[in-house]
Design an enzyme around this catalytic site. Structure first.
Site, PDB file in Angstrom:
ATOM      1  CG  HIS A  11      -1.870   1.085   1.339  1.00  0.00           C
ATOM      2  ND1 HIS A  11      -1.992   1.859   2.473  1.00  0.00           N
ATOM      3  CD2 HIS A  11      -2.786   1.553   0.456  1.00  0.00           C
ATOM      4  CE1 HIS A  11      -2.958   2.741   2.296  1.00  0.00           C
ATOM      5  NE2 HIS A  11      -3.455   2.580   1.075  1.00  0.00           N
ATOM      6  CG  HIS A  31      -3.514   9.091   0.352  1.00  0.00           C
ATOM      7  ND1 HIS A  31      -4.124   9.791   1.380  1.00  0.00           N
ATOM      8  CD2 HIS A  31      -4.337   8.047   0.067  1.00  0.00           C
ATOM      9  CE1 HIS A  31      -5.265   9.203   1.688  1.00  0.00           C
ATOM     10  NE2 HIS A  31      -5.412   8.136   0.922  1.00  0.00           N
TER      11      HIS A  31
END
Length: 289
Positions: free
Chosen positions: A39, A81
């Site tokens: 991730h 992100h």
């Protein structure tokens, strides 16, 4: 003579179908274990969404990495992100008067000046926010596979087309790479657009559609990727019973699994992949059963 012609046409048709259909993503049951996806790279061990993080994933022996793509004020695709630069860079120090420091309000040159590693550890001070082009080159060099998330597409009109163009320019939309690439988003509209623009590409919807919605999503996606806490064994089984956009059962990648107990639990649910900040911890748990 007619039989030979018919056979030739059928063979050609199969060849075209093969070109149009992506290589199947590894599924539980095929390899015996769910796929483990790092991730934002190996983000427990290196600053997330940086080249250092995907290098760390590669050193740990993981081929699948996940990232997030957004766009700068002047149209450059960058890997980060948050919608704001505040949490993972020193933007407040360099540009103190520009709160709330949104990615979309900064140029690529400005973002390139930021330290995207010092917040994580002094050892990573000076690490930069990569452009998507830089990131794809590193993924290629590392022989990795990519789960690419189009982040906040509502803020960036046309980002789907732009992302696909860059991926194509980097050689990632040819037949060799199609089995190494999945594009996902929390936006169903964004994933539907990607599927319409590049039907051969594997796509994933981030979230947990209701059982009654699954057939609707299956028209344009191949995987349903929910948070691990939102699912059950029954839900995973139901997802698998629905045929996705490329004629195979829908897959399930869950996020974000960082401990052994949860890894074993969702493996028992029958998920096809686990997205994790700690891929080594998850791999060890899965191998231990």
């Amino acid at each position: 003579m007619h039989a030979r012609v018919a056979a030739a046409i059928a063979t050609a048709a199969l060849g075209v179908a093969a070109l149009l259909s992506p290589t199947p993503v590894a599924r539980a049951g095929e390899s015996g274990e769910p796929t483990v996806i790092a991730h934002r790279g190996a983000s427990a061990y290196a600053p997330e969404n940086t080249l250092a993080s995907i290098d760390k994933a590669a050193k740990l022996g993981f081929s699948w990495v996940e990232n997030d793509v957004q766009r700068t004020k002047d149209g450059e695709l960058v890997v980060i992100h948050d919608g704001s630069l505040e949490r993972t860079t020193n933007v407040k120090e360099l540009f103190p008067g520009r709160a709330p420091w949104k990615v979309k309000d900064f140029t690529a040159a400005e973002i390139a000046r930021l330290d995207a590693g010092g917040w994580f550890s002094p050892a990573y001070a000076g690490t930069r926010v990569p452009t998507l082009e830089q990131y794809m080159r590193r993924v290629e060099r590392n022989h990795e596979k990519l789960l690419l998330e189009i982040k906040n597409p509502e803020l960036y009109p046309g980002i789907e087309q732009q992302t696909l163009k860059l991926l194509g320019n980097q050689g990632w939309l040819d037949q060799k790479h199609l089995g190494r690439l999945i594009v996902q988003s929390f936006s169903a509209d964004s994933i539907r657009t990607v599927h319409e623009l590049k039907p051969a590409l594997t796509t994933a919807y981030l979230g947990r559609p209701s059982v009654t919605q699954l057939h609707q999503y299956a028209r344009f996606t191949d995987l349903i990727n929910p948070s691990y806490g939102s699912i059950s064994k029954g839900y995973v089984c139901t997802v698998h019973s629905v045929e996705g956009a490329h004629g195979r059962p829908l897959g399930v990648f869950v996020w974000t699994v960082n401990d052994a107990d949860t890894a074993r639990k969702v493996k028992d649910y029958g998920v096809d992949g686990l997205i994790t900040n700690k891929p080594d911890v998850v791999r060890a748990a899965l191998e231990a059963g």
